[in-house]
Write a protein that holds these residues in place. Structure first.
Motif: not given
Length: 312
Positions: A142-170
Motif C-alpha cells: 500500500l505504501v510502495a505502490r504510489t512510488k514504485e508502481g503496483k507490479a514492482k511493489a507486489a513483487s518486492k512484498a512477495l520476496r520478504i523472507p519472513l513468510f517463508y521462514a514461518f511456513v518452513l518452521a510450521v
C-alpha cells in the motif's frame, strides 16, 4: 509474573541507550539503517522466527498470528478516519503504516523475557509474525505502490523472507522436528542481537532527519488516536478469543495485551524515506512513541504486579 518493573527496565533501558548512541553517531554512517534493516529482514529475523516457532505451543501458532494480523489490518480504519480530518498535514499511506506497524519484536522480546523468562519470547514472536506479515506484505504494498508502481511493489512484498521462514518452521514443527537444546543459548543471544540492531535503526533514522518545523498538534492527535485504537482492538481480539476459542493462558493474554502499548515500528521511518515525504515527522513519531511506550508498559506492569502477581 516472574519479573517486575525493575527487571523490565534493566532489560529495556540499555536499548534506549542504543537509540541514543545511534542517533549521535548516525550522521557519520548514513547507510547504516538500510544495511542493518537488510541483515535483520533477510537473515537474523528469519532464523529467529524458525527457532521460536519450533519452541512455541501449537495453540499459540494457531491463534496469535492470525489475531495480530487482523489487529494490524483493522488499525488502518482509524488511520483512514484521522487522515480525512487532517488532510495534507500527513501522508495518508504513511499514517496508515504508523497505526498498523508495532515494534513487537525489538521492544517486545526483552519485555517478555524480563516478565516471564526466555520461553515467553515465543509468544512475542508469534505476535510479531502476525503484525509483520501484514506490514511487510499488505502494508508495504500500500505504501510502495504510489512510488514504485503496483507490479514492482507486489513483487518486492512477495520476496520478504519472513513468510517463508514461518511456513518452513510450521512444516518442521508439524513433522515433529524440535529445536536442539544445543542451539538454545545461541538463539537467546540472537534475540538480544536482533533487539539491539532493531532499536539502533530508530536512532540512525532519527539522525538522518534535518531540522525544520514539526506540527506537534498533528503528531499528538496521531499518537493519541493510535494508542486508544490499539487498546480497543487488542482488547476486542482477546475478548473474542476468550469467548470462542479459549486456548490462550494468562501469560499469553498479558503479553498480547501489552502489545497495544508498544511503540511504532522503525519501518515507518524507512517508508517515509521511500516516499520522500514527512521524514522528520515519521522519525519523530517513532521516537516519541518509543518513549511513551516505556512509560505506559512499565506503569501497566506495576499495576499488574499488584493485582495479578501469580500469573505464569
Amino acid at each position: 509474573m516472574n519479573g517486575g518493573v525493575g527487571d523490565v527496565l534493566l532489560q529495556v533501558l540499555p536499548l534506549y541507550g542504543v537509540i541514543l548512541l545511534a542517533w549521535v553517531g548516525g550522521r557519520w554512517i548514513p547507510g547504516a539503517p538500510k544495511l542493518i534493516s537488510g541483515v535483520l529482514v533477510y537473515a537474523l529475523i528469519p532464523l529467529l522466527v524458525v527457532d521460536k516457532v519450533l519452541r512455541a505451543e501449537p495453540t499459540e501458532l494457531m491463534v496469535i498470528p492470525p489475531m495480530m494480523f487482523a489487529v494490524a489490518a483493522l488499525m488502518a480504519l482509524p488511520a483512514r478516519w484521522l487522515s480525512q480530518r487532517i488532510g495534507d498535514a500527513f501522508d495518508p499511506q504513511l499514517l496508515s503504516a504508523s497505526f498498523s506497524f508495532f515494534n513487537v519484536a525489538f521492544f517486545g522480546m526483552p519485555v517478555a523475557s524480563a516478565l516471564f523468562g526466555e520461553a515467553a519470547v515465543s509468544t512475542i514472536i508469534c505476535a510479531f509474525v502476525g503484525t509483520a506479515l501484514y506490514g511487510d506484505t499488505v502494508g508495504y504494498y500500500l505504501v510502495a505502490r504510489t512510488k514504485e508502481g503496483k507490479a514492482k511493489a507486489a513483487s518486492k512484498a512477495l520476496r520478504i523472507p519472513l513468510f517463508y521462514a514461518f511456513v518452513l518452521a510450521v512444516v518442521l514443527k508439524v513433522s515433529g522436528v524440535q529445536a536442539p537444546e544445543s542451539v538454545r543459548a545461541p538463539a537467546d543471544m540472537l534475540s538480544t542481537l536482533v533487539s539491539i540492531l532493531g532499536m539502533a535503526v530508530i536512532g540512525f533514522n532519527l539522525a538522518k532527519v534535518k531540522g525544520g518545523d514539526t506540527d506537534g498538534a498533528v503528531l499528538t492527535r496521531i499518537l493519541a488516536l493510535r494508542q486508544v485504537s490499539a487498546i480497543i482492538l487488542v482488547a476486542a481480539a482477546l475478548a473474542i478469543e476468550a469467548a470462542f476459542v479459549g486456548t490462550l493462558g494468562g501469560r499469553e493474554r498479558i503479553l498480547i495485551g501489552l502489545i497495544s502499548l508498544f511503540p511504532i515500528a522503525a519501518n515507518v521511518s524507512l517508508f517515509a524515506s521511500l516516499l520522500g515525504t514527512r521524514e522528520r515527522e515519521a522519525a519523530t513519531l517513532v521516537a516519541l512513541s518509543s518513549v511513551l511506550a516505556l512509560v505506559f508498559v512499565t506503569a501497566t506492569i506495576a499495576i499488574l504486579g499488584l493485582v495479578g502477581p501469580g500469573v505464569q
